[in-house]
Design a protein around this motif. Structure first.
Motif, mmCIF file in Angstrom:
data_model
loop_
_atom_site.group_PDB
_atom_site.id
_atom_site.type_symbol
_atom_site.label_atom_id
_atom_site.label_comp_id
_atom_site.label_asym_id
_atom_site.label_seq_id
_atom_site.Cartn_x
_atom_site.Cartn_y
_atom_site.Cartn_z
ATOM 1 N N TYR A 110 0.764 -1.288 -0.042
ATOM 2 C CA TYR A 110 -0.046 -0.140 -0.083
ATOM 3 C C TYR A 110 0.813 1.303 -0.061
ATOM 4 C CZ TYR A 110 -4.499 -2.384 0.681
ATOM 5 O OH TYR A 110 -5.505 -3.254 0.627
ATOM 6 N N HIS A 115 -2.061 6.323 -5.393
ATOM 7 C CA HIS A 115 -3.350 6.379 -4.458
ATOM 8 C C HIS A 115 -4.278 6.677 -5.448
ATOM 9 C CE1 HIS A 115 -0.704 6.420 -0.877
ATOM 10 N NE2 HIS A 115 -0.126 7.605 -1.496
ATOM 11 N N ARG A 164 -5.793 6.355 4.562
ATOM 12 C CA ARG A 164 -4.267 5.830 4.273
ATOM 13 C C ARG A 164 -3.552 5.527 5.160
ATOM 14 N NH1 ARG A 164 -2.385 10.487 -0.264
ATOM 15 N NH2 ARG A 164 -4.274 9.389 -1.012
ATOM 16 N N MET A 167 -4.251 1.695 6.271
ATOM 17 C CA MET A 167 -3.402 0.834 5.259
ATOM 18 C C MET A 167 -2.080 0.775 5.442
ATOM 19 S SD MET A 167 -5.398 1.688 1.742
ATOM 20 C CE MET A 167 -7.221 1.538 1.344
#
Length: 387
Positions: A110, A115, A164, A167
């Motif tokens: 990730y 993104h 985010r 992740m």
């Protein structure tokens, strides 16, 4: 695809079915002392979903194995004492905290990927991290608002940033409050002995393949890889090191692997009779469910109403180690409503009645009403069995 060595065992279809049932906690006496956390450790993950009919799926899964365990007990088992964390596995799942190191490969992936679809304003990420550090656990709303004023996926900067961070592994979910995620820094919520990304990708995948094999008992390459959403090539690279052994299963038509411990003793014990969440790991993979139980099931919650066959949230009924029917449930006050019942013949009636009575008691209903049965001739028998 990997070259399959000589099978260690030849299993009948019934052998494989019983092995799978025992591995998933439906055959034999459950470990009640280990409780919900024991179920979570045994399965390796419990899938989360927003749909709530009788209860949410993460509540239904331990209920199906342990019986009428208190719903507050279920929530506390997940969200108190740093015993679990949320992450992307088969889907959005609750995972035992001991598995944190083994998802380092996914956190790294990730961090290294572009993104998708969510641009983030300069400084927004650091702002959210600073807020959590100084203010303690917060929902996205408390961090500055979860949404802008656009479509459903029109997240605010605060929501994009904290998801985010989730992740990346810098943030974890420590609680669900009215189904909203409550976020905190991983450094506060994950035990220090586990808070690291030291394992390389191969070791992470090896562990997850082994864990999936143990949780399934026996499975094909696709079954085992899909448990944690791994790629087939990842499975191929580690299956031998993971310690799973090749087997053949009559009627499967595909190579399979088993947990050696699952082959060491014959599965015996009491079968559970229960309603199953469509997101239960026993049945979440349609091809595997058809192969093991000869039962085709599809979640119809996202199918237009006029095209549904079995109902919005039809729950398969497990009894005697077989799937014997399904119930599409609802609640009206103190009544559990079986909006639609599908029965696999007259012998299924007592099992479906038992599953409905137990589910009703668990969710605090004191009555069960049957609205429709696919075989009208069995409707009276079902109502009588419920009396």
């Amino acid at each position: 695809m990997t070259t399959v060595p000589r099978p260690a065992a030849e299993l009948s279809a019934d052998d494989a079915r019983r092995i799978a049932l025992r591995a998933q906690g439906f055959l034999g006496a459950p470990d009640r002392r280990a409780g919900v956390r024991g179920v979570l450790r045994g399965l390796g993950q419990v899938q989360l979903d927003t749909i709530s009919v009788l209860a949410r799926s993460h509540e239904l899964i331990p209920y199906a194995r342990l019986g009428a365990v208190g719903r507050t007990t279920v929530e506390d088992a997940y969200w108190t004492g740093s015993h679990a964390f949320e992450y992307w596995s088969h889907a959005a799942c609750v995972l035992p905290v001991e598995e944190w190191p083994h998802f380092a490969f996914r956190r790294r992936a990730y961090r290294n990927r572009p993104h998708w679809g969510h641009e983030l304003s300069a400084g927004a990420y650091d702002k959210v991290i600073d807020q959590l550090r100084t203010e303690g656990p917060r929902t996205a709303t408390e961090l500055g608002g979860a949404k802008n004023k656009g479509e459903w996926w029109d997240w605010s900067d605060a929501k994009i940033a904290v998801e985010r961070a989730l992740m990346y592994g810098e943030v974890v979910v420590v609680e669900r409050r009215g189904w909203k995620r409550v976020y905190d820094l991983a450094e506060r919520a994950i035990p220090q002995t586990l808070l690291h990304d030291e394992l390389d990708d191969t070791e992470c995948v090896r562990r997850l393949v082994r864990q999936a094999g143990e949780a399934l008992g026996v499975g094909t390459r696709a079954d085992i890889a899909d448990y944690h959403r791994l790629k087939g090539e990842q499975f191929d690279a580690v299956v031998e090191a993971a310690g799973l052994v090749p087997v053949t299963v009559a009627g499967w038509g595909k190579p399979a692997w088993a947990d050696p411990a699952a082959l060491a003793s014959e599965p015996r014990g009491r079968h559970r009779t229960t309603l199953l969440s469509p997101f239960d790991s026993l049945i979440w993979e349609r091809a595997r469910t058809e192969r093991i139980f000869g039962f085709t099931h599809r979640l119809e919650a996202y199918v237009p109403k006029q095209k549904r066959i079995h109902g919005y949230f039809a729950m398969p009924v497990l009894a005697g180690g077989r799937l014997v029917g399904r119930v599409d449930p609802a609640r009206e006050g103190g009544t559990l409503v079986a909006r639609q019942v599908t029965l696999d013949g007259p012998k299924a009636v007592p099992a479906v009645a038992r599953a409905l009575r137990e589910a009703a008691e668990w969710v605090g209903c004191d009555a069960v009403r049957v609205e429709r049965v696919d075989a009208p001739g069995l409707a009276k028998d079902l109502v009588a069995a419920l009396a």
